[in-house]
Design a protein around this motif. Structure first.
Motif, PDB file in Angstrom:
ATOM      1  N   HIS A  48      97.774 -32.485  25.033  1.00  0.00           N
ATOM      2  CA  HIS A  48      98.498 -33.559  25.705  1.00  0.00           C
ATOM      3  C   HIS A  48      97.919 -34.941  25.397  1.00  0.00           C
ATOM      4  N   GLY A 203      98.475 -26.208  32.418  1.00  0.00           N
ATOM      5  CA  GLY A 203      98.677 -26.317  30.967  1.00  0.00           C
ATOM      6  C   GLY A 203      97.460 -25.718  30.278  1.00  0.00           C
ATOM      7  N   GLY A 204      97.277 -26.083  29.008  1.00  0.00           N
ATOM      8  CA  GLY A 204      96.144 -25.535  28.250  1.00  0.00           C
ATOM      9  C   GLY A 204      94.815 -25.820  28.937  1.00  0.00           C
ATOM     10  N   ILE A 205      94.679 -27.020  29.497  1.00  0.00           N
ATOM     11  CA  ILE A 205      93.405 -27.404  30.121  1.00  0.00           C
ATOM     12  C   ILE A 205      93.226 -26.641  31.448  1.00  0.00           C
ATOM     13  N   ASP A 225     101.184 -25.829  40.322  1.00  0.00           N
ATOM     14  CA  ASP A 225     101.973 -26.458  39.255  1.00  0.00           C
ATOM     15  C   ASP A 225     103.405 -26.635  39.741  1.00  0.00           C
ATOM     16  N   LYS A 230     104.755 -21.168  34.706  1.00  0.00           N
ATOM     17  CA  LYS A 230     103.347 -21.044  34.293  1.00  0.00           C
ATOM     18  C   LYS A 230     102.600 -19.985  35.107  1.00  0.00           C
ATOM     19  N   CYS A 270      93.961 -31.116  36.456  1.00  0.00           N
ATOM     20  CA  CYS A 270      94.197 -30.925  35.022  1.00  0.00           C
ATOM     21  C   CYS A 270      95.604 -31.400  34.672  1.00  0.00           C
ATOM     22  N   VAL A 271      96.048 -32.489  35.271  1.00  0.00           N
ATOM     23  CA  VAL A 271      97.378 -33.032  35.016  1.00  0.00           C
ATOM     24  C   VAL A 271      97.277 -34.421  34.372  1.00  0.00           C
ATOM     25  N   LYS A 273      97.377 -37.293  36.525  1.00  0.00           N
ATOM     26  CA  LYS A 273      98.150 -38.218  37.365  1.00  0.00           C
ATOM     27  C   LYS A 273      97.297 -38.571  38.590  1.00  0.00           C
ATOM     28  N   VAL A 296      93.478 -36.910  32.044  1.00  0.00           N
ATOM     29  CA  VAL A 296      93.318 -38.323  31.659  1.00  0.00           C
ATOM     30  C   VAL A 296      94.576 -39.092  32.057  1.00  0.00           C
ATOM     31  N   ARG A 371      99.662 -23.482  24.926  1.00  0.00           N
ATOM     32  CA  ARG A 371      99.140 -24.243  23.794  1.00  0.00           C
ATOM     33  C   ARG A 371      99.928 -23.828  22.557  1.00  0.00           C
TER      34      ARG A 371
HETATM   35  N1  APR Z   1     101.488 -31.240  40.195  1.00  0.00           N
HETATM   36  C1  APR Z   1     101.036 -30.104  39.616  1.00  0.00           C
HETATM   37  N2  APR Z   1     101.183 -29.852  38.295  1.00  0.00           N
HETATM   38  C2  APR Z   1     101.800 -30.778  37.546  1.00  0.00           C
HETATM   39  C3  APR Z   1     102.307 -31.985  38.100  1.00  0.00           C
HETATM   40  C4  APR Z   1     102.130 -32.201  39.485  1.00  0.00           C
HETATM   41  N3  APR Z   1     102.567 -33.305  40.091  1.00  0.00           N
HETATM   42  N4  APR Z   1     102.867 -32.709  37.094  1.00  0.00           N
HETATM   43  C5  APR Z   1     102.728 -31.986  35.977  1.00  0.00           C
HETATM   44  N5  APR Z   1     102.092 -30.811  36.233  1.00  0.00           N
HETATM   45  C6  APR Z   1     101.749 -29.722  35.314  1.00  0.00           C
HETATM   46  C7  APR Z   1     102.758 -29.476  34.211  1.00  0.00           C
HETATM   47  O1  APR Z   1     103.876 -28.728  34.680  1.00  0.00           O
HETATM   48  C8  APR Z   1     101.923 -28.719  33.193  1.00  0.00           C
HETATM   49  O2  APR Z   1     101.957 -27.320  33.390  1.00  0.00           O
HETATM   50  O3  APR Z   1     100.554 -30.036  34.615  1.00  0.00           O
HETATM   51  C9  APR Z   1     100.504 -29.244  33.423  1.00  0.00           C
HETATM   52  C10 APR Z   1      99.970 -30.094  32.281  1.00  0.00           C
HETATM   53  O4  APR Z   1      99.807 -29.284  31.185  1.00  0.00           O
HETATM   54  P1  APR Z   1      99.984 -29.745  29.648  1.00  0.00           P
HETATM   55  O5  APR Z   1     101.166 -30.624  29.559  1.00  0.00           O
HETATM   56  O6  APR Z   1      99.942 -28.508  28.811  1.00  0.00           O
HETATM   57  O7  APR Z   1      98.682 -30.658  29.404  1.00  0.00           O
HETATM   58  P2  APR Z   1      97.181 -30.278  28.997  1.00  0.00           P
HETATM   59  O8  APR Z   1      97.024 -30.296  27.522  1.00  0.00           O
HETATM   60  O9  APR Z   1      96.738 -29.066  29.758  1.00  0.00           O
HETATM   61  O10 APR Z   1      96.418 -31.575  29.532  1.00  0.00           O
HETATM   62  C11 APR Z   1      96.392 -31.940  30.901  1.00  0.00           C
HETATM   63  O11 APR Z   1      94.368 -33.209  30.582  1.00  0.00           O
HETATM   64  O12 APR Z   1      93.292 -33.921  28.650  1.00  0.00           O
HETATM   65  C12 APR Z   1      94.162 -34.243  29.630  1.00  0.00           C
HETATM   66  O13 APR Z   1      95.568 -35.869  28.565  1.00  0.00           O
HETATM   67  C13 APR Z   1      95.518 -34.578  29.097  1.00  0.00           C
HETATM   68  O14 APR Z   1      96.028 -35.588  31.111  1.00  0.00           O
HETATM   69  C14 APR Z   1      96.300 -34.437  30.355  1.00  0.00           C
HETATM   70  C15 APR Z   1      95.688 -33.250  31.070  1.00  0.00           C
END
Ligand code: APR
Ligand code: ZN
Length: 381
Positions: A48, A203-205, A225, A230, A270-271, A273, A296, A371
């Motif tokens: 991401h 997500g992956g993280i 999530d 997921k 791990c979002v 936000k 981040v 991922r």
């Molecule tokens: N509440 C809960 N989960 C959420 C919300 C929310 N308000 N908004 C989004 N999500 C979930 C998404 O549905 C998704 O499953 O967060 C997850 C994010 O996963 P990815 O898009 O795969 O991102 P990822 O690579 O895991 O990175 C997450 O870490 O390194 C940082 O920049 C990256 O900020 C990002 C975060």
């Protein structure tokens, strides 16, 4: 015929503008200068953070640029003065390199080297030039690594040697996403057996954080999530329960506090936000909870908290790359995967040929993958 010392023409996914698709182009990759290494990339995960850079959420990014920072490959040639690495070595380029000499590198608990390009995004080699160009025009690099290309050049401190038997389409994830989630659980929070954990964002993280909680022996692991597709994978990897905040009639932190009889021992965001970070902090126990930020946010966003949340005894931590000292710790993580301590393969939901990079980004944006890994060259076993 050896390519050492020569310019290599190869395919790279070039980003020319914010929010525009990548263009696969033939670029020139100059030979490594002193203390640099040229690497043939075999696999690269789509993280991401790459989309963050492309979307305009990261200060300082300059175009054109070759993104990608979660790769694995084989050294093609090394520049003058490089003694630790040799052509043929299997390596992971380091998005968080370490000089092992500055105060941060020498500190027992830090991994954030002062020569790191994270946050600065200069996008150049340490000597402030680039080895990438197209028709004579400079292309920037990204996070000291740039892995969306058939060949990259990195400073020697941004590289670590790994076992030749390791599957590169899995261990590339150690380069960023896996280590970030897993390491924050083990190294930063130091999750104890039989504890309760809540992971926001699967997500992956987040999934890597879940794996870390499981490996640490947590007895309650709640995944949160807004995308319920997921949950199945999250439970496979270790979640004992999963919650969708959109299905709740109360704020999510109140739900988690109830589920954990007063608040989780450990929380992980791990979002990326800030409002989710605030929920995560409040989901941990007011007196002894450990709240850990991994995601981040946009560089202009600010986290707003009530200081009382911390004064009652909670702790709030942030970590980069899961507090792993990449040049020292990554080879061990590669071994851990090979002996089955965890299964990186379980995180790879899609393997795509390099030219499908834009589809890979769409899958991530649409929440349809954990991922995606781009296969840039086939590894021979
Ligand atoms: N509440 C809960 N989960 C959420 C919300 C929310 N308000 N908004 C989004 N999500 C979930 C998404 O549905 C998704 O499953 O967060 C997850 C994010 O996963 P990815 O898009 O795969 O991102 P990822 O690579 O895991 O990175 C997450 O870490 O390194 C940082 O920049 C990256 O900020 C990002 C975060
Ligand atoms: Zn350093």
């Amino acid at each position: 015929m050896s390519t050492a010392g020569k310019v290599i023409k190869c395919r790279a996914a070039v980003a020319y503008e914010f929010k525009k698709p990548f263009v696969i182009e033939e670029i020139d990759v100059a030979p490594p200068k002193a203390n640099e290494i040229r690497i043939k990339i075999y696999a690269s995960g789509i993280c991401h953070t790459d989309d963050h850079a492309l979307g305009g959420g990261m200060a300082g990014i300059q175009f054109p640029i070759i993104l990608g920072h979660e790769g694995a490959g084989i050294i093609e040639s090394v520049g003058e003065g490089v003694r630790k690495f040799h052509p043929g070595d299997h390596v992971i380029p380091l998005c968080s390199p370490m000089c092992l000499k500055c105060p941060s590198c020498l500190h027992e608990d830090s991994n954030f080297c002062e020569k790191n390009d994270v946050g600065k995004n200069v996008g150049l080699m340490l000597d402030k030039t680039s080895r990438f160009s197209i028709k004579g025009k400079l292309i920037h690099n990204f996070m000291s690594s740039s892995t969306f290309t058939e060949f990259t050049v990195v400073d020697a401190f941004a590289c670590v040697k790994i076992d030749k038997a390791a599957p590169m389409d899995q261990v590339c994830l150690i380069g960023c996403g896996f280590s970030t989630g897993y390491g924050t659980v083990l190294n930063t929070a130091k999750v104890k057996p039989n504890s309760s954990c809540v992971v926001f964002g699967l997500g992956g993280i987040g999934m890597s954080a879940v794996i870390g909680c499981k490996v640490s022996g947590a007895s309650k692991i709640i995944g949160v999530d807004i995308n319920p597709s997921k949950f199945c994978k999250a439970k496979e990897l270790g979640c004992t329960e999963c919650v969708n905040p959109n299905d709740c009639t109360k704020p999510i932190h109140e739900v988690i506090v109830e589920m954990t009889n007063g608040g989780a021992d450990y929380g992980f965001e791990c979002v990326g936000k800030v409002d989710v970070m605030a929920s995560m902090i409040q989901s941990t126990h007011y007196a002894y909870g450990s709240a850990n930020i991994i995601g981040v946010p946009n560089s202009t966003d600010r986290l707003c908290i009530d200081v009382m949340w911390l004064l009652t005894g909670r702790s709030l931590n942030g970590a980069f790359l899961g507090d792993f000292k990449a040049p020292l710790d990554f080879p061990c993580l590669v071994q851990d995967n090979m002996v089955g301590k965890f299964d990186l393969g379980a995180l790879v939901a899609h393997k795509l040929p390099f030219e499908k990079i834009n589809e890979g980004f769409d899958l991530m944006r649409e929440g349809k993958t954990i991922r995606s890994v781009l296969i840039i060259a086939q590894q021979k076993h």
